[in-house]
Design an enzyme around this catalytic site. Structure first.
Site, PDB file in Angstrom:
ATOM      1  N   TRP A 149      29.495  60.529  -6.986  1.00 59.45           N
ATOM      2  CA  TRP A 149      28.356  59.615  -6.905  1.00 59.45           C
ATOM      3  C   TRP A 149      28.110  59.150  -5.487  1.00 59.45           C
ATOM      4  CZ3 TRP A 149      24.900  60.287 -10.265  1.00 59.45           C
ATOM      5  CH2 TRP A 149      25.221  60.609 -11.581  1.00 59.45           C
ATOM      6  N   ASP A 171      27.346  50.456  -5.265  1.00 54.61           N
ATOM      7  CA  ASP A 171      26.911  51.062  -6.521  1.00 54.61           C
ATOM      8  C   ASP A 171      27.967  50.682  -7.549  1.00 54.61           C
ATOM      9  OD1 ASP A 171      26.364  52.650  -8.702  1.00 54.61           O
ATOM     10  OD2 ASP A 171      26.426  54.555  -7.611  1.00 54.61           O
ATOM     11  N   LYS A 181      25.813  52.376 -18.625  1.00 56.76           N
ATOM     12  CA  LYS A 181      27.259  52.557 -18.666  1.00 56.76           C
ATOM     13  C   LYS A 181      27.926  51.375 -19.365  1.00 56.76           C
ATOM     14  CE  LYS A 181      26.482  56.181 -16.170  1.00 56.76           C
ATOM     15  NZ  LYS A 181      26.488  56.289 -14.731  1.00 56.76           N
TER      16      LYS A 181
HETATM   17  C1  PLP Z   1      25.732  57.228 -13.774  1.00 60.27           C
HETATM   18  C2  PLP Z   1      25.889  56.845 -12.349  1.00 60.27           C
HETATM   19  C3  PLP Z   1      24.843  56.978 -11.424  1.00 60.27           C
HETATM   20  C4  PLP Z   1      23.509  57.571 -11.797  1.00 60.27           C
HETATM   21  O1  PLP Z   1      22.870  56.727 -12.663  1.00 60.27           O
HETATM   22  P1  PLP Z   1      21.401  57.026 -13.207  1.00 60.27           P
HETATM   23  O2  PLP Z   1      21.090  55.708 -13.837  1.00 60.27           O
HETATM   24  O3  PLP Z   1      21.524  58.146 -14.179  1.00 60.27           O
HETATM   25  O4  PLP Z   1      20.527  57.339 -12.064  1.00 60.27           O
HETATM   26  C5  PLP Z   1      25.059  56.570 -10.133  1.00 60.27           C
HETATM   27  N1  PLP Z   1      26.229  56.045  -9.752  1.00 60.27           N
HETATM   28  C6  PLP Z   1      27.272  55.900 -10.613  1.00 60.27           C
HETATM   29  C7  PLP Z   1      28.539  55.306 -10.126  1.00 60.27           C
HETATM   30  C8  PLP Z   1      27.122  56.288 -11.938  1.00 60.27           C
HETATM   31  O5  PLP Z   1      28.147  56.134 -12.789  1.00 60.27           O
END
Ligand code: PLP
Length: 359
Positions: free
Chosen positions: A101, A171, A195
């Site tokens: 990521w 993030d 998530k």
């Molecule tokens: C799932 C995830 C993303 C991407 O998320 P989207 O909402 O599908 O764009 C980015 N960073 C992390 C750490 C993730 O787990």
């Protein structure tokens, strides 16, 4: 009671109480005669839901008043672009590379300016988090970006880095609300809801207000944090249903005792699984012990030829979505807030049994 335990990395399991409440309110929300999905986003019913969700999130995370909370769309992936667009201001930005990521965030940021790689865990195949004390930060960086939890690799950065005057950007998609976070240490925090918070379609951004208003001329209106903040996330139709469900999850979290309480439960849950993984050579988790994610636990079987049988047997026991990410293979158990400890115990019981039959 539901019969299955869902270990999906996202969209992921939600608290059963929340789903039951949403079901009960589906046709007629609080006597309004409407489903939340059907309400005008500017009507007083929906506005009360939206405002309550923001208030509860602020309370849960201790978000100070000089931070805006934005309910956006486009996923964390759009934030990979919005962060550099709004925060770079013609300068370079520091990025920490801990896995898949952060790699995507770095690749996107390079479209908008210069990226300085402050640290990378590539030397050990992204199985650890380089300690913040070793990061080679540039003094005049526009911001520093890191991924607080690598959902695919199962690597979590537990220590909040100290970056002084350089805005810290994280993030937190897969660790959002799994533990307390010291919000004042951050310039901006973002994550997709699917998530640990609610349905797909909602992205939450928490941003300190001095970082607003620096997007360059020509920035699309929807991608300018300041415009979104000034419009209270109502520049266009927000993802009303997703915000409503997220709001129910926030209330559920408050009933659980808040983030400090949920963190203790998450520590206990993760320990059940990691202790077992460490007790047998049949299974293996490759991550440095101190950096092991409490939310996403990847593991491999000693013999990959058994993977299919493992997944089939798991499904027969109602243990769903354990297949690892296609980029790494093996297995991954995501054990977010809504996964009860009974689910983790059921998984370990199954793993022990599978080992006995195949070890
Ligand atoms: C799932 C995830 C993303 C991407 O998320 P989207 O909402 O599908 O764009 C980015 N960073 C992390 C750490 C993730 O787990």
């Amino acid at each position: 009671m539901r019969q299955v335990f869902n270990f999906s990395a996202g969209p992921a399991t939600l608290p059963e109480e929340v789903l039951a409440q949403a079901a009960a309110e589906m046709l007629d929300w609080h006597g309004s005669g409407q489903s939340v999905m059907e309400m005008s986003h500017r009507g007083k019913e929906y506005m009360s839901i939206h405002e309550q969700a923001e208030r509860d999130l602020r309370e849960l995370m201790g978000i100070p008043s000089n931070y805006k909370v934005l309910f956006l769309q486009g996923g964390a992936t759009l934030q990979f672009a919005m962060v550099p667009i709004n925060l770079m201001r013609g300068r370079a930005a520091d990025y920490v590379h801990t896995g898949e990521w952060s790699k995507k965030a770095i690749r996107e940021a390079k479209l908008f300016g210069t990226v300085n790689l402050a640290a990378s865990a590539e030397d050990r195949h992204f199985t650890y988090a380089p300690p913040p004390s070793t990061w080679r930060r540039s003094a005049d960086a526009a911001y520093l970006h890191y991924c607080a939890n690598e959902t695919i690799g199962g690597v979590e950065v537990f220590q909040t880095p100290e970056t002084g005057d350089v805005p810290l950007v994280a993030d937190v998609s897969s660790t959002f609300l799994s533990r307390p976070l010291d919000v004042p240490k951050f310039g901006l925090i973002y994550g997709g809801a699917q998530k640990n918070i609610g349905p797909a379609g909602l992205t939450i951004v928490i941003v300190r207000d001095d970082l607003l208003g620096h997007a360059p001329t020509g920035t699309p209106t929807m991608l300018d944090y300041k415009v979104q903040a000034d419009a209270d996330s109502m520049l266009n139709t927000p993802p009303t249903w997703a915000i409503y469900i997220a709001g129910l999850v926030f209330q559920w979290l408050k009933r659980q005792g808040g983030l400090a309480a949920i963190e203790q439960r998450n520590i206990a849950k993760a320990a059940v699984l990691y202790d077992y993984l460490d007790a047998t050579p049949f299974y293996r988790n490759p991550v440095e012990r101190t950096d092991r994610s409490r939310m996403n636990v990847p593991f491999t079987l000693r013999d990959a030829a058994l993977d299919e049988a493992f997944l089939k047997g798991a499904k027969e026991r109602n243990l769903l979505q354990l297949k690892g990410h296609r980029s790494v293979g093996g297995m991954r158990a995501s054990i977010y807030n809504a996964m009860p400890i009974e689910g983790v115990r059921a998984l370990v019981d199954y793993m022990r049994d599978f080992e006995r039959r195949n070890g």
